[in-house]
Design a protein around this motif. Structure first.
Motif, PDB file in Angstrom:
ATOM      1  N   GLY A  82       0.782  -1.281   0.095  1.00  0.00           N
ATOM      2  CA  GLY A  82       0.108   0.143   0.069  1.00  0.00           C
ATOM      3  C   GLY A  82       0.846   1.389  -0.114  1.00  0.00           C
ATOM      4  O   GLY A  82       0.082   2.285   0.129  1.00  0.00           O
ATOM      5  N   ALA A  83       2.025   1.287  -0.478  1.00  0.00           N
ATOM      6  CA  ALA A  83       3.039   2.352  -0.421  1.00  0.00           C
ATOM      7  C   ALA A  83       2.225   3.601  -1.217  1.00  0.00           C
ATOM      8  O   ALA A  83       2.180   4.834  -0.714  1.00  0.00           O
ATOM      9  CB  ALA A  83       4.181   2.237  -0.944  1.00  0.00           C
ATOM     10  N   ALA A  89      -4.864   7.462  -1.096  1.00  0.00           N
ATOM     11  CA  ALA A  89      -6.070   7.726  -0.439  1.00  0.00           C
ATOM     12  C   ALA A  89      -6.244   8.738   0.679  1.00  0.00           C
ATOM     13  O   ALA A  89      -7.490   9.173   0.754  1.00  0.00           O
ATOM     14  CB  ALA A  89      -6.379   6.331   0.541  1.00  0.00           C
ATOM     15  N   GLN A  90      -5.346   9.008   0.790  1.00  0.00           N
ATOM     16  CA  GLN A  90      -5.133  10.381   1.965  1.00  0.00           C
ATOM     17  C   GLN A  90      -5.642  11.792   0.974  1.00  0.00           C
ATOM     18  O   GLN A  90      -6.020  12.547   1.768  1.00  0.00           O
ATOM     19  CB  GLN A  90      -3.801  10.491   2.328  1.00  0.00           C
ATOM     20  CG  GLN A  90      -3.482   9.737   3.532  1.00  0.00           C
ATOM     21  CD  GLN A  90      -1.959   9.649   3.608  1.00  0.00           C
ATOM     22  OE1 GLN A  90      -1.119  10.059   3.113  1.00  0.00           O
ATOM     23  NE2 GLN A  90      -1.522   9.031   4.977  1.00  0.00           N
ATOM     24  N   ARG A  91      -5.614  11.677  -0.253  1.00  0.00           N
ATOM     25  CA  ARG A  91      -5.945  12.736  -1.026  1.00  0.00           C
ATOM     26  C   ARG A  91      -7.316  12.552  -1.574  1.00  0.00           C
ATOM     27  O   ARG A  91      -7.716  13.249  -2.479  1.00  0.00           O
ATOM     28  CB  ARG A  91      -4.908  12.938  -2.120  1.00  0.00           C
ATOM     29  CG  ARG A  91      -3.326  13.236  -1.734  1.00  0.00           C
ATOM     30  CD  ARG A  91      -2.426  12.949  -2.816  1.00  0.00           C
ATOM     31  NE  ARG A  91      -1.181  13.348  -2.574  1.00  0.00           N
ATOM     32  CZ  ARG A  91      -0.227  12.986  -1.565  1.00  0.00           C
ATOM     33  NH1 ARG A  91      -0.617  11.852  -0.966  1.00  0.00           N
ATOM     34  NH2 ARG A  91       0.919  13.620  -1.404  1.00  0.00           N
ATOM     35  N   GLN A 114      -4.185  -8.797   4.242  1.00  0.00           N
ATOM     36  CA  GLN A 114      -4.315  -8.183   5.705  1.00  0.00           C
ATOM     37  C   GLN A 114      -3.284  -7.417   6.050  1.00  0.00           C
ATOM     38  O   GLN A 114      -3.427  -6.407   7.121  1.00  0.00           O
ATOM     39  CB  GLN A 114      -4.300  -9.353   6.681  1.00  0.00           C
ATOM     40  CG  GLN A 114      -3.236 -10.353   6.600  1.00  0.00           C
ATOM     41  CD  GLN A 114      -3.053 -11.475   5.677  1.00  0.00           C
ATOM     42  OE1 GLN A 114      -3.733 -11.561   4.896  1.00  0.00           O
ATOM     43  NE2 GLN A 114      -2.493 -12.439   6.177  1.00  0.00           N
ATOM     44  N   VAL A 115      -2.005  -7.334   5.533  1.00  0.00           N
ATOM     45  CA  VAL A 115      -1.257  -6.183   5.752  1.00  0.00           C
ATOM     46  C   VAL A 115      -1.474  -4.849   5.373  1.00  0.00           C
ATOM     47  O   VAL A 115      -1.276  -3.825   5.914  1.00  0.00           O
ATOM     48  CB  VAL A 115       0.220  -6.786   5.320  1.00  0.00           C
ATOM     49  CG1 VAL A 115       1.365  -5.640   5.634  1.00  0.00           C
ATOM     50  CG2 VAL A 115       0.883  -8.118   6.111  1.00  0.00           C
ATOM     51  N   THR A 116      -1.828  -5.168   4.095  1.00  0.00           N
ATOM     52  CA  THR A 116      -2.378  -3.897   3.534  1.00  0.00           C
ATOM     53  C   THR A 116      -3.472  -3.123   4.109  1.00  0.00           C
ATOM     54  O   THR A 116      -3.484  -1.869   4.254  1.00  0.00           O
ATOM     55  CB  THR A 116      -2.632  -4.060   1.888  1.00  0.00           C
ATOM     56  OG1 THR A 116      -1.457  -4.574   1.321  1.00  0.00           O
ATOM     57  CG2 THR A 116      -2.896  -2.520   1.392  1.00  0.00           C
ATOM     58  N   ARG A 117      -4.415  -4.019   4.761  1.00  0.00           N
ATOM     59  CA  ARG A 117      -5.667  -3.629   5.350  1.00  0.00           C
ATOM     60  C   ARG A 117      -5.196  -2.934   6.684  1.00  0.00           C
ATOM     61  O   ARG A 117      -5.589  -1.823   7.133  1.00  0.00           O
ATOM     62  CB  ARG A 117      -6.586  -4.521   5.646  1.00  0.00           C
ATOM     63  CG  ARG A 117      -7.286  -5.156   4.305  1.00  0.00           C
ATOM     64  CD  ARG A 117      -8.516  -5.851   4.604  1.00  0.00           C
ATOM     65  NE  ARG A 117      -9.031  -6.212   3.497  1.00  0.00           N
ATOM     66  CZ  ARG A 117      -9.944  -5.759   2.611  1.00  0.00           C
ATOM     67  NH1 ARG A 117     -10.345  -4.353   2.941  1.00  0.00           N
ATOM     68  NH2 ARG A 117     -10.358  -6.291   1.527  1.00  0.00           N
ATOM     69  N   ALA A 120      -3.758   0.417   5.940  1.00  0.00           N
ATOM     70  CA  ALA A 120      -4.769   1.467   5.827  1.00  0.00           C
ATOM     71  C   ALA A 120      -5.415   1.897   7.042  1.00  0.00           C
ATOM     72  O   ALA A 120      -5.488   3.102   7.230  1.00  0.00           O
ATOM     73  CB  ALA A 120      -5.706   0.872   4.903  1.00  0.00           C
ATOM     74  N   ALA A 121      -5.381   1.080   7.946  1.00  0.00           N
ATOM     75  CA  ALA A 121      -6.094   1.427   9.103  1.00  0.00           C
ATOM     76  C   ALA A 121      -5.076   2.312  10.182  1.00  0.00           C
ATOM     77  O   ALA A 121      -5.471   3.287  10.606  1.00  0.00           O
ATOM     78  CB  ALA A 121      -6.416   0.199  10.245  1.00  0.00           C
ATOM     79  N   LEU A 122      -3.667   1.945   9.990  1.00  0.00           N
ATOM     80  CA  LEU A 122      -2.724   2.799  10.747  1.00  0.00           C
ATOM     81  C   LEU A 122      -2.806   4.207  10.151  1.00  0.00           C
ATOM     82  O   LEU A 122      -2.322   5.052  10.713  1.00  0.00           O
ATOM     83  CB  LEU A 122      -1.348   2.037  10.631  1.00  0.00           C
ATOM     84  CG  LEU A 122      -1.118   0.854  11.408  1.00  0.00           C
ATOM     85  CD1 LEU A 122       0.083   0.295  10.963  1.00  0.00           C
ATOM     86  CD2 LEU A 122      -1.120   1.215  12.984  1.00  0.00           C
TER      87      LEU A 122
END
Length: 231
Positions: A82-83, A89-91, A114-117, A120-122
């Motif tokens: 998700g780099a 997503a922030q934009r 699950q790592v990407t999710r 995203a939560a972080l």
């Protein structure tokens, strides 16, 4: 690289301390491991910088240049952990950042949905992110579904020029008219540009992304950009 460089420097130091240098040839033999060690350490430093900081800075600039209004749908092909996806997503406070991946740990360590999710939560963008397990050569989306399509260091992992071309045709297919595309990759970018042009896209840029996105000490290890717009 860092470990090898440190070992070679230690070897050179030991040779210089314990050995004799009665000739130019012997001096070179004693110093050469140290020079090789410094070269490896330089490469390791550049690699770490690109991975931990450089690529994020470059992609932040690329995303800002899209001039996003905040309500677009963006697709990240081969999103990995998700780099790029999460920066996008922030934009997009009123939009959607969609990522597709086959979650191969061979191509990227620790790569899993699950790592990407969790990432995203972080980053606080869970509600704006949508993830799909899908092959980039057969995207599960309708034609013209996205305002923006991006991909970072992913398409080169597909073996065979014909198979990579399928991924590029899919990227062009799901892009809306007037939509923008940006691909950053370490190989095959000339072929990417040619295939995208054949799909009717207009190439707006094809260039190196600079030293911040190198993966070794030299321009031969540079990441290159292919940017295009769909007329």
């Amino acid at each position: 690289m860092a470990l090898g460089g440190a070992c070679l420097l230690a070897l050179s130091a030991w040779l210089l301390w314990s050995g004799e240098m009665n000739s130019t040839r012997q001096a070179i033999s004693n110093i050469a491991p140290g020079a090789a060690g410094l070269w490896l350490l330089l490469n390791a430093g550049i690699f770490i910088h690109s991975t931990r900081a450089g690529k994020f800075a470059v992609w932040a600039e690329l995303l800002d240049r899209f001039g996003l209004k905040g309500d677009e749908r963006l697709l990240d092909i081969g999103c990995g952990r998700g780099a790029v996806l999460l920066m996008a997503a922030q934009r997009l406070p009123r939009g959607r950042a969609v990522g597709v991946d086959v979650w191969s740990t061979k191509d990227q360590s620790g790569n899993a949905e699950q790592v990407t999710r969790r990432n995203a939560a972080l980053e606080g963008v869970t509600e704006r992110v949508e993830l799909h397990t899908a092959d980039m050569r057969q995207l599960p989306f309708d034609d013209g579904s996205f305002d923006v399509v991006v991909s970072s260091l992913a398409i080169h992992n597909i073996s065979g020029a014909g198979e990579r071309a399928k991924a590029l045709r899919e990227a062009a297919r799901v892009l809306k008219k007037g939509g923008k595309l940006a691909i950053a990759d370490i190989r095959h970018t000339r072929a990417y540009a040619g295939e995208l042009e054949a799909c009717g896209l207009k190439i707006t840029e094809r260039r190196s992304l600079g030293v911040r996105f190198w993966y070794a000490a030299g321009p031969w290890a540079a990441t290159r950009l292919v940017a295009a717009i769909k007329p």
